[in-house]
Structures are given as C-alpha cells and as structure tokens.
Design a protein around this motif. Structure first.
Motif, mmCIF file in Angstrom:
data_model
loop_
_atom_site.group_PDB
_atom_site.id
_atom_site.type_symbol
_atom_site.label_atom_id
_atom_site.label_comp_id
_atom_site.label_asym_id
_atom_site.label_seq_id
_atom_site.Cartn_x
_atom_site.Cartn_y
_atom_site.Cartn_z
ATOM 1 N N TYR A 105 41.488 45.026 38.603
ATOM 2 C CA TYR A 105 42.665 44.608 39.351
ATOM 3 C C TYR A 105 42.443 44.562 40.860
ATOM 4 O O TYR A 105 43.210 43.941 41.578
ATOM 5 N N GLY A 106 41.387 45.213 41.347
ATOM 6 C CA GLY A 106 41.085 45.132 42.773
ATOM 7 C C GLY A 106 40.023 44.112 43.104
ATOM 8 O O GLY A 106 39.636 43.968 44.260
ATOM 9 N N PHE A 107 39.596 43.357 42.100
ATOM 10 C CA PHE A 107 38.480 42.430 42.297
ATOM 11 C C PHE A 107 39.002 41.031 42.616
ATOM 12 O O PHE A 107 38.905 40.104 41.806
ATOM 13 N N TRP A 108 39.575 40.874 43.806
ATOM 14 C CA TRP A 108 40.089 39.584 44.250
ATOM 15 C C TRP A 108 39.901 39.495 45.759
ATOM 16 O O TRP A 108 39.666 40.484 46.445
ATOM 17 N N SER A 109 40.011 38.280 46.277
ATOM 18 C CA SER A 109 39.811 38.064 47.707
ATOM 19 C C SER A 109 40.807 37.034 48.218
ATOM 20 O O SER A 109 41.142 36.069 47.518
ATOM 21 N N ASN A 110 41.269 37.239 49.457
ATOM 22 C CA ASN A 110 42.117 36.239 50.109
ATOM 23 C C ASN A 110 41.312 35.027 50.558
ATOM 24 O O ASN A 110 41.875 33.969 50.840
ATOM 25 N N GLU A 111 39.993 35.174 50.630
ATOM 26 C CA GLU A 111 39.138 34.104 51.131
ATOM 27 C C GLU A 111 38.613 33.189 50.037
ATOM 28 O O GLU A 111 38.138 32.085 50.318
ATOM 29 N N VAL A 112 38.668 33.645 48.786
ATOM 30 C CA VAL A 112 38.076 32.907 47.667
ATOM 31 C C VAL A 112 39.087 32.856 46.521
ATOM 32 O O VAL A 112 39.717 33.870 46.209
ATOM 33 N N PRO A 113 39.263 31.707 45.865
ATOM 34 C CA PRO A 113 40.131 31.660 44.688
ATOM 35 C C PRO A 113 39.698 32.713 43.664
ATOM 36 O O PRO A 113 38.501 32.831 43.354
ATOM 37 N N SER A 114 40.654 33.471 43.166
ATOM 38 C CA SER A 114 40.350 34.573 42.252
ATOM 39 C C SER A 114 41.239 34.477 41.022
ATOM 40 O O SER A 114 42.438 34.226 41.130
ATOM 41 N N VAL A 115 40.635 34.685 39.843
ATOM 42 C CA VAL A 115 41.394 34.703 38.592
ATOM 43 C C VAL A 115 41.067 35.992 37.852
ATOM 44 O O VAL A 115 40.012 36.599 38.067
ATOM 45 N N ILE A 116 41.972 36.399 36.998
ATOM 46 C CA ILE A 116 41.751 37.600 36.196
ATOM 47 C C ILE A 116 41.914 37.264 34.722
ATOM 48 O O ILE A 116 42.831 36.539 34.331
ATOM 49 N N VAL A 117 40.971 37.745 33.912
ATOM 50 C CA VAL A 117 41.051 37.599 32.464
ATOM 51 C C VAL A 117 41.792 38.821 31.928
ATOM 52 O O VAL A 117 41.349 39.958 32.133
ATOM 53 N N CYS A 118 42.908 38.608 31.257
ATOM 54 C CA CYS A 118 43.743 39.726 30.809
ATOM 55 C C CYS A 118 44.629 39.252 29.654
ATOM 56 O O CYS A 118 45.380 38.287 29.815
ATOM 57 N N HIS A 119 44.514 39.908 28.510
ATOM 58 C CA HIS A 119 45.336 39.490 27.366
ATOM 59 C C HIS A 119 46.657 40.248 27.298
ATOM 60 O O HIS A 119 47.502 39.932 26.470
ATOM 61 N N GLN A 120 46.843 41.249 28.162
ATOM 62 C CA GLN A 120 48.097 42.003 28.183
ATOM 63 C C GLN A 120 48.937 41.604 29.393
ATOM 64 O O GLN A 120 48.764 42.162 30.468
ATOM 65 N N VAL A 121 49.812 40.661 29.230
ATOM 66 C CA VAL A 121 50.739 40.331 30.314
ATOM 67 C C VAL A 121 52.123 40.902 30.025
ATOM 68 O O VAL A 121 53.006 40.864 30.878
#
Length: 348
Positions: A105-121
């Motif tokens: 959940y902390g693996f994102w950046s404001n400088e680069v498009p970031s997506v997260i793989v997650c089956h629990q929404v």
C-alpha cells in the motif's frame, strides 16, 4: 517496476503472468522483492529482469486478521513508510514508466502512474468491516487504478470481496492470473498432495498436521512446503518432499495426486482454476478472507473445506477420496487479453 507483498509467496507467484506480459512487450522490468521471492522468481526469469532487494517485516497476528491489523497499526504505518522511502529512491534512479504494486500500500509515487493488484476491495472482517473498508479505500485511492484479479461477470471467484466494486475507486478486472497450466489427474502416484503457503506459525502448524496424517493413515503423500526451513519433525519414508517448487513440478505432482489440500489463499485458488483441479481447502486461522473464500468455493464450486485441526483435516480428506477432483473452466486466454488491455491503457 513490480513489487509484490512478501506475506507468503502467493503475491509473487500471481505476478508471474504479468511479468511475462511485460517482457513480451519488450519492457525493461525491475522487481523490488525479498530474498525468498527472488529464489522463487529468478529460475523463471533469469537475467531478463532486474532484481532490487527489499526486505521488510510483516504483520503478525494472534487474533482475527482485522483485530490484529488494528492492534498493529504502528507496524503497518512503519511498513508503508519503508515502502515510500524505497519507492522514492528507486524512482529517482530508474525513472520507471509504471509502478505495479501487489498489495503493497505504500508502493506508489506522485511522479509515476501507479496501480495496485488487490482482490479485496470489500473487506469481510465482521463488525470491523465498515471501519476497515473506510481506511482501506483511503489507501487504495493513492493509486491510479485497482487491478482486481477476477472477472466482472462469471465466475466471480472473489465473491463479495470484489463484487460489486466500490464506485469511489477506479477498478479494472484483469482475470485470474496464474503461472500454472492444466494438470488433470493422470496416473495416480500419490493419495494426497499438500501444498503449503502463507505466514508462520500457521504454515508450520498445518505441516505438522499433514505429517501426522501420513504417519497415522499410511497414505502416500507428497508435500510442497513453500519454505527452505528444516523440517520440524521426522517424516514417513515414502513421503515425497519438495521445499520450493517451480510451476512444472507443481503441475506434475497435481496430475499425479488423487486429492490436493492447500490454503484458500486467493493466489492458490487462481492456480487451481488454471490447473482445472479442485482441492480440500484449509483456511489460515484468523484470516477472515480465507475463511470466506473457503466457504464461497465450497458452496459455489464444489470444493471441500475444513478447519485447521487433525480431526477436521482427516475427515475432509476421507470424504474427498472418491469425489470428482476436476474443475473445467479454462480462462487463460481471457486473462491474457485482460492483462494486455490493462497495460495498453497505460501506454505500455
């Protein structure tokens, strides 16, 4: 840049088709992973990808998953802080065009498009669900998209965990990514194949139950341990043991085994779908997600499930002896198409 959560090996294994898809598109791929994850993935990809070491402590639990997460919020915040620091440093050095996090959940950046793989929404954690989902969705909103490894229509593997998706999030369904191929029962060599995964100490507890079952019944078992740690107890001479298995080894053993027993972790379920085999599911105690999925797959897809105890496991395996172990949905091509479409949307 791809980084899967290091809680067990399931998050790393379900990234395999995604990594293959990226390499097929001539992308340079950097994997930000732990030593155990590298030991699993390097035999598959060799020098085709870059490996960036990233060790990190994980959440441990003594109670239910939801309660444990609340009690360990400081640890969780520290984990995300470590991830944010790592991302900032790596983005500065590598300048990636896309960041793909699998449940980090902390693996994102404001400088680069970031997506997260997650089956629990839609978290299913009892009376804590409303609070948990409010906090969870705040974390997910840091990402441009949430890639849900499931299908929007049938077969809806994740059930209520992913359906319907929250309107507040940008959700994309990417099929059921798995590194496996069909492995229908052929020549039966083993009565039972146990595939272990997930966090300690529960992995070791299930391992001891499987060994006890083999000792008491005389059944011929194969065991994929999911770790290179020493065995906790002597094993029967005829038990076949593999510590860390590659996909072709798992497929071979599945095809040679009358009954499969494994966790009801989501990656394991997607692997079973790809191999077209049912299993006896033993959810990790205290993990509401796995308990929900075990019940969902039992009721909707004809699997068997049981609690993590000697009596319950022996009873479930006895009932599964003469049951139909086949599961026919073949969705590999559909998953590949959904992954390709997701990457195209980000210009990859």
């Amino acid at each position: 840049m791809v980084s899967p959560l290091a809680w067990g090996l399931g998050h790393a294994t379900r990234c395999v088709p995604l990594i293959r898809c990226l390499l097929k598109r001539d992308c340079r791929v950097a994997l930000v992973i732990t030593q155990n994850q590298q030991a699993l993935l390097q035999p598959l990809f060799g020098n085709a990808v870059q490996y960036i070491p990233f060790e990190q402590s994980n959440i441990h639990y003594r109670f239910s998953f939801g309660v444990s997460m609340l009690l360990q919020l400081p640890t969780f915040r520290r984990m995300m802080r470590d991830e944010r620091r790592a991302v900032k440093k790596i983005v500065h050095e590598l300048k990636p065009t896309l960041i793909i996090s699998d449940n980090r959940y902390g693996f994102w950046s404001n400088e680069v498009p970031s997506v997260i793989v997650c089956h629990q929404v839609n978290l299913q954690i009892g009376v804590l669900s409303a609070l948990g989902n409010a906090l969870h969705r705040r974390l997910l909103k840091h990402f441009a998209e949430v890639w849900v490894p499931d299908f929007q229509q049938s077969p809806q593997l994740a059930g209520a965990l992913a359906h319907p998706p929250p309107k507040a999030l940008s959700v994309r369904f990417i099929g059921a990514p798995s590194r496996m191929h069909p492995a229908p029962l052929s020549k039966a060599v083993y009565d039972v194949l146990a595939i272990l995964s997930g966090p300690e100490p529960e992995r070791s507890k299930l391992e001891r139950l499987v060994i006890q079952y083999a000792n008491e019944t005389g059944k011929k078992l194969a065991l994929i341990r999911g770790t290179e740690k020493p065995l906790p107890t002597p094993i029967p001479e005829e038990m076949h043991v593999v510590h860390l298995a590659q996909p072709h080894e798992i497929e071979t053993l599945v095809a040679q085994s009358r009954t499969v027993v494994c966790r009801s972790g989501y990656s394991s379920l997607c692997d079973l779908l790809a191999m077209q085999r049912k299993a006896v599911l033993v959810p990790t105690p205290g993990q509401g997600e796995q308990e929900y999925l075990a019940t969902w797959f039992e009721e909707r897809f004809g699997f068997r499930s049981c609690k993590q105890s000697h009596h319950a496991l022996a009873s479930a395996l006895r009932l599964a002896e003469n049951a139909d172990s086949a599961w026919q949905p073949n969705i590999v091509e559909q998953t590949d198409a959904l992954l390709e479409s997701a990457l195209t949307e980000f210009g990859i």
